[in-house]
Design an enzyme around this catalytic site. Structure first.
Site, mmCIF file in Angstrom:
data_model
loop_
_atom_site.group_PDB
_atom_site.id
_atom_site.type_symbol
_atom_site.label_atom_id
_atom_site.label_comp_id
_atom_site.label_asym_id
_atom_site.label_seq_id
_atom_site.Cartn_x
_atom_site.Cartn_y
_atom_site.Cartn_z
ATOM 1 N N GLU A 163 0.816 -1.215 0.000
ATOM 2 C CA GLU A 163 0.000 0.000 0.000
ATOM 3 C C GLU A 163 0.848 1.263 0.000
ATOM 4 O O GLU A 163 1.247 1.764 1.057
ATOM 5 C CB GLU A 163 -0.921 0.010 1.225
ATOM 6 C CG GLU A 163 -2.023 -1.027 1.168
ATOM 7 C CD GLU A 163 -2.987 -0.931 2.333
ATOM 8 O OE1 GLU A 163 -2.703 -0.211 3.314
ATOM 9 O OE2 GLU A 163 -4.042 -1.592 2.264
ATOM 10 N N GLU A 252 -6.209 -7.610 -0.640
ATOM 11 C CA GLU A 252 -6.545 -7.418 0.780
ATOM 12 C C GLU A 252 -7.850 -6.654 0.885
ATOM 13 O O GLU A 252 -8.032 -5.633 0.221
ATOM 14 C CB GLU A 252 -5.428 -6.631 1.489
ATOM 15 C CG GLU A 252 -5.677 -6.475 2.987
ATOM 16 C CD GLU A 252 -4.671 -5.543 3.654
ATOM 17 O OE1 GLU A 252 -3.445 -5.754 3.500
ATOM 18 O OE2 GLU A 252 -5.126 -4.584 4.324
HETATM 19 C C1 IDC Z 1 -3.281 -3.233 10.575
HETATM 20 C C2 IDC Z 1 -3.592 -4.241 11.672
HETATM 21 C C3 IDC Z 1 -3.394 -3.570 13.014
HETATM 22 C C4 IDC Z 1 -1.982 -3.007 13.091
HETATM 23 C C5 IDC Z 1 -1.731 -2.077 11.913
HETATM 24 C C6 IDC Z 1 -0.298 -1.571 11.903
HETATM 25 O O1 IDC Z 1 -4.916 -4.721 11.516
HETATM 26 O O2 IDC Z 1 -3.592 -4.486 14.071
HETATM 27 O O3 IDC Z 1 -1.847 -2.266 14.314
HETATM 28 O O4 IDC Z 1 -1.968 -2.778 10.692
HETATM 29 O O5 IDC Z 1 -0.096 -0.637 10.880
HETATM 30 C C7 IDC Z 1 -4.326 -2.049 5.737
HETATM 31 C C8 IDC Z 1 -2.971 -2.628 5.851
HETATM 32 C C9 IDC Z 1 -2.860 -3.539 7.053
HETATM 33 C C10 IDC Z 1 -3.649 -2.999 8.240
HETATM 34 C C11 IDC Z 1 -5.118 -3.000 7.839
HETATM 35 C C12 IDC Z 1 -6.049 -2.523 8.959
HETATM 36 O O6 IDC Z 1 -2.560 -3.302 4.680
HETATM 37 O O7 IDC Z 1 -1.504 -3.650 7.397
HETATM 38 O O8 IDC Z 1 -3.449 -3.865 9.326
HETATM 39 N N1 IDC Z 1 -5.279 -2.148 6.659
HETATM 40 O O9 IDC Z 1 -5.761 -1.220 9.344
HETATM 41 N N2 IDC Z 1 -4.784 -1.311 4.725
HETATM 42 C C13 IDC Z 1 -6.022 -0.895 5.029
HETATM 43 C C14 IDC Z 1 -6.364 -1.426 6.256
#
Ligand code: IDC
Length: 327
Positions: A163, A252
């Protein structure tokens, strides 16, 4: 049997169950702006994404996320919801990531990829970062290493940039990054899908479609959404990209809000799923983990042994594994 040595193409095709997705659909490719199987027919897969693999990230009821990078979890995903794909999320620059400890990351990645091969599943190798352009050399080295190990295996899909942030311009930041990493993979693996991210956390597929990458035989673009935060406006951006012939994969998505928490938005999830079906888009749901947050498929402290029943699933996990099972 698979060999887990560090060099060369050691995995064997033998052993993938004949009813498995790989045995039935084999090598994926791109035709007329769509992902197709080895017979050239449009084909989509569904499964879970693992959480960030990072060492030391055991938070809020989640065990060490790397503990879920094992063969029983991969087999469990297949058994629980007939997953045809599993996504690894190899953290890069944050603590406990690939840059801190490449050996740990490599061991986790190859354990999951080898297990997916044994199960006859597809496996996304995801470079889980928002800053890949800051260390292109590391990405080039990593993806060449992956390509060398798995050359000839149709299971592997390269996701070279999870991302990019909103400020990462397609033309001046992401495309130049892709222009280094894609040829590095293609020098070894000429066939398998490579998936490219876009700005604004892989939402700006419309911008990429104005200025696509030409010349690669098997390139797709990733679209990420979280149903609790994103709806029709993001589907409209995807429609623009699709109408311009861009092949998309949802590597994702979440049923919850974009921060990964809260309850699933069931109505918006349904709208997204009919959109994915209409356009034949593959998807991986975030995430097969036990951290206490809305997105987790597993309840806190659930053992990483794959022997789960519905009692081990969160409400979101029931919903999302049900979607995968019926894909
Ligand atoms: C989130 C995890 C969360 C963690 C965070 C860290 O769910 O527990 O604290 O990352 O940065 C994404 C990302 C993915 C995210 C997820 C939810 O690819 O890493 O995970 N998310 O926020 N893109 C949109 C949402």
């Amino acid at each position: 049997m698979l060999t887990t040595g560090l060099t060369g193409c050691m995995a064997s095709r033998a052993g993938a169950p004949i009813t498995s997705p790989i045995a039935q659909h084999g090598q994926l490719g791109i035709k007329n702006g769509q992902v197709v199987d080895r017979n050239g027919r449009p084909f989509s897969v569904a499964g879970p994404s693992l959480f960030w693999h990072n060492k030391g990230w055991a938070h809020n009821g989640g065990l060490e996320p790397g503990a879920y990078y094992n063969a029983r979890v991969v087999a469990g995903a297949r058994r629980l919801c007939h997953a045809s794909i599993i996504r690894t999320a190899i953290g890069v620059e944050r603590h406990g990531g690939y840059i801190d400890d490449p050996d740990y990351a490599w061991e986790k990645l190859t354990t999951v990829a080898d297990s997916a091969i044994a199960e006859g599943m597809y496996c996304i190798v995801d470079w889980h970062t928002h800053h890949a352009e800051d260390h292109i050399d590391v990405a080039v080295e990593f993806f060449q290493r992956v390509a060398r190990r798995y050359a000839g295996m149709p299971n592997i899909i390269y996701e070279i940039y999870n991302e990019p942030l909103p400020a990462a311009e397609w033309r001046s930041v992401i495309k130049p990054y892709a222009a280094e990493v894609i040829p590095a993979i293609r020098a070894v693996d000429g066939k398998n899908l490579i998936v490219v991210g876009t700005s604004t956390w892989s939402q700006d597929v419309d911008l990429a479609s104005e200025d696509p990458i030409f010349g690669d035989p098997a390139l797709a673009y990733t679209l990420h959404f979280y149903a609790g935060s994103h709806g029709e406006a993001l589907r409209d951006k995807a429609r623009v990209a699709i109408s311009r012939g861009l092949p998309l994969m949802v590597t994702e998505w979440g049923a919850v809000a974009a921060n990964g928490d809260g309850d699933a938005d069931q109505a918006e999830t349904r709208r997204w799923m009919s959109f994915l079906r209409e356009h034949g888009l593959s998807h991986c749901v975030w995430s097969l983990h036990s951290k206490e947050e809305g997105a987790s498929i597993l309840k806190p402290h659930t053992a990483p042994d794959g022997s789960w029943g519905s009692e081990q699933l969160t409400a979101t996990g029931q919903l999302t594994t049900g979607i995968i099972r019926n894909w």
